[in-house]
Design a protein around this motif. Structure first.
Motif, short mmCIF file in Angstrom:
data_model
loop_
_atom_site.label_atom_id
_atom_site.label_comp_id
_atom_site.label_asym_id
_atom_site.label_seq_id
_atom_site.Cartn_x
_atom_site.Cartn_y
_atom_site.Cartn_z
N THR A 248 161.24 52.17 49.95
CA THR A 248 160.78 53.25 50.61
C THR A 248 161.55 54.55 50.37
N ALA A 251 160.01 57.79 49.35
CA ALA A 251 159.36 58.17 50.51
C ALA A 251 160.23 59.01 51.54
N VAL A 258 158.16 57.26 57.67
CA VAL A 258 158.57 55.89 57.12
C VAL A 258 158.72 55.12 58.33
N GLY A 261 157.97 50.49 56.01
CA GLY A 261 157.08 50.98 54.98
C GLY A 261 156.65 52.12 55.33
N ILE A 262 156.02 52.87 54.23
CA ILE A 262 155.39 54.14 54.20
C ILE A 262 154.29 53.96 55.23
N THR A 270 149.44 59.23 53.19
CA THR A 270 150.67 59.48 53.93
C THR A 270 150.65 60.65 54.55
N VAL A 281 154.59 48.26 50.11
CA VAL A 281 155.44 49.33 50.49
C VAL A 281 154.62 49.88 52.02
N ARG A 294 151.96 45.55 57.91
CA ARG A 294 152.44 45.48 56.32
C ARG A 294 152.31 44.14 56.01
#
Length: 414
Positions: A248, A251, A258, A261-262, A270, A281, A294
């Motif tokens: 990440t 990001a 975040v 994970g994103i 996002t 991710v 996730r």
């Protein structure tokens, strides 16, 4: 009128490659740039710990998502051995290798995950291996073919599949695991015991409640693994399989939200309206599960890439039932659904618990099916996923009929 938009995909992964394929299949005629740090074109990871690691040479070539010429033929600008070092959401640019800037109209992050490493003395010895990339699989296969003693650190899916491959190559195998059973957190005690018994029956030894204190070697080459209690296990190869963590960094630096994970919505968008993410991710706001999740498995990358492409072109919803599979010795299995530790109130076995005869296990709560795993029983995934989807809507099933193999799964929902 020509489409002048540029879609940039960061991560030449399964998710990234499937996104590019879907964009072209859906008629997108603009520019597609697919960027990856590895030197190999996009490939699938499951064969690396399954067929290829067991010595099936064909599995390596079959792992590639597309033939070598596909990207040029479909006007996909594939840039390998290239690292994206910065994402600027305001300027709509990505920086390549710290130098060149590339402007995007929409950006898709499919940066995947990286292995968790073990930071103990001797971790840099030759023979201490990880398994995530094609190159690592190549190196590990060469080691396994010559190894007499293999130690696997971590009894998760990668660890158990590697242990099975090592036994096939004739090595003695010891699995070191901090928990009391393999896959205990994922499957619970009842099902985890089945996997432990399977491996023991095939000559694998376990050291549960154990951790690694040190790797020892001679002249830079591994010779043994020292556990926290002082026990030293002989080892020509030590395979570390203690999990992965989402990549990440880009990001975070770009200011995206975040958290493990994103963070993306059900449409894989996002916190920036022009940046999407898919695969390992992402931390997805799953509309069926009604929670964030996730998922680190192949099907999530395969399907997530396709849905992300649809999202880039308009609107899309990712509501797939989580799915993964594994092959270990004479056990083949598929798992559909999601049952977090402590979520379920029981496991229902359909057809007993014999690996040789085959069975299905269901994780249930208040009569609802949260997840199902078919072991050496095939062509039932669609029915299992239908039960899971019904459970998402609050539909309960008769658990006695669920356990009865004489009752077709398709009849449980009426």
């Amino acid at each position: 009128m020509a489409d002048e938009r540029t879609f940039v995909i960061v991560g030449a992964s399964l998710a990234g490659a499937k996104a590019a394929e879907t964009l072209r299949a859906e008629g997108f005629t603009g520019r597609i740039v697919l960027i990856g740090e590895e030197t190999e074109r996009p490939y699938e990871r499951p064969p690396l710990s399954k067929g290829y690691l067991q010595g099936n040479e064909d599995a390596r070539e079959k792992a590639f998502v597309h033939p070598e010429g596909w990207y040029a033929e479909h006007d996909v600008d594939l840039r390998l051995a290239t690292r994206v070092t910065r994402v600027d959401p305001v300027a709509h640019t990505v920086t390549l290798d710290g130098v060149d800037e590339l402007r995007y109209d929409k950006l898709l992050l499919t940066t995947g995950s990286r292995v968790r490493t073990l930071d103990v003395p001797g971790a840099d010895l030759t023979g201490v291996r990880y398994l995530r990339t094609v190159d690592e699989s190549d190196a590990l296969l060469a080691h396994l073919r010559a190894a007499a003693h293999v130690v696997v650190v971590g009894a998760g899916w990668i660890g158990l599949e590697t242990a099975a491959a090592a036994r096939k190559h004739g090595a003695t195998v010891t699995v070191v695991e901090v928990a009391d059973l393999p896959l205990q957190r994922v499957l619970g005690d009842e099902v985890a015991t089945i996997f432990a018994d399977l491996h023991r029956a095939n000559g694998v030894q376990f050291r549960f409640g154990a951790s690694v204190a040190e790797f020892r070697g001679i002249d830079g080459t591994l010779t043994g693994v020292v556990l926290a209690d002082g026990t030293e296990l002989p080892a020509d190869v030590a395979v570390i399989g203690i999990g992965i963590q989402p990549s990440t960094e880009l990001a975070v630096d770009a200011g995206l939200e975040v958290d493990n994970g994103i963070l993306v919505d059900a449409g894989l968008r996002t916190s920036d309206p022009d940046i999407y993410a898919a695969g390992d991710v992402v931390n997805l706001d799953h509309p069926g599960l009604r929670r964030r999740v996730r998922v680190e498995h192949w099907a999530n990358a395969l399907n997530g890439g396709k849905v992300a492409a649809a999202a880039l072109l308009g609107e899309a919803v990712y509501d797939r039932v989580p799915y993964f599979f594994s092959d270990q010795f004479d056990l083949g299995m598929e798992y559909s659904g999601f049952a977090a530790p402590g979520d379920h109130d029981g496991v229902v076995f359909r057809g007993g618990t014999s690996v040789a005869d085959g069975f299905v296990a269901f994780w249930v709560k208040d009569g609802r099916v949260l997840a199902g795993m078919n072991v050496n029983v095939w062509d039932v995934t669609d029915d299992i996923q239908a039960l899971v989807r019904a459970g998402w809507k609050g539909t309960a099933v008769d658990l006695a009929r669920l356990a009865d193999p004489k009752v077709p799964l398709g009849e449980l929902l009426g």
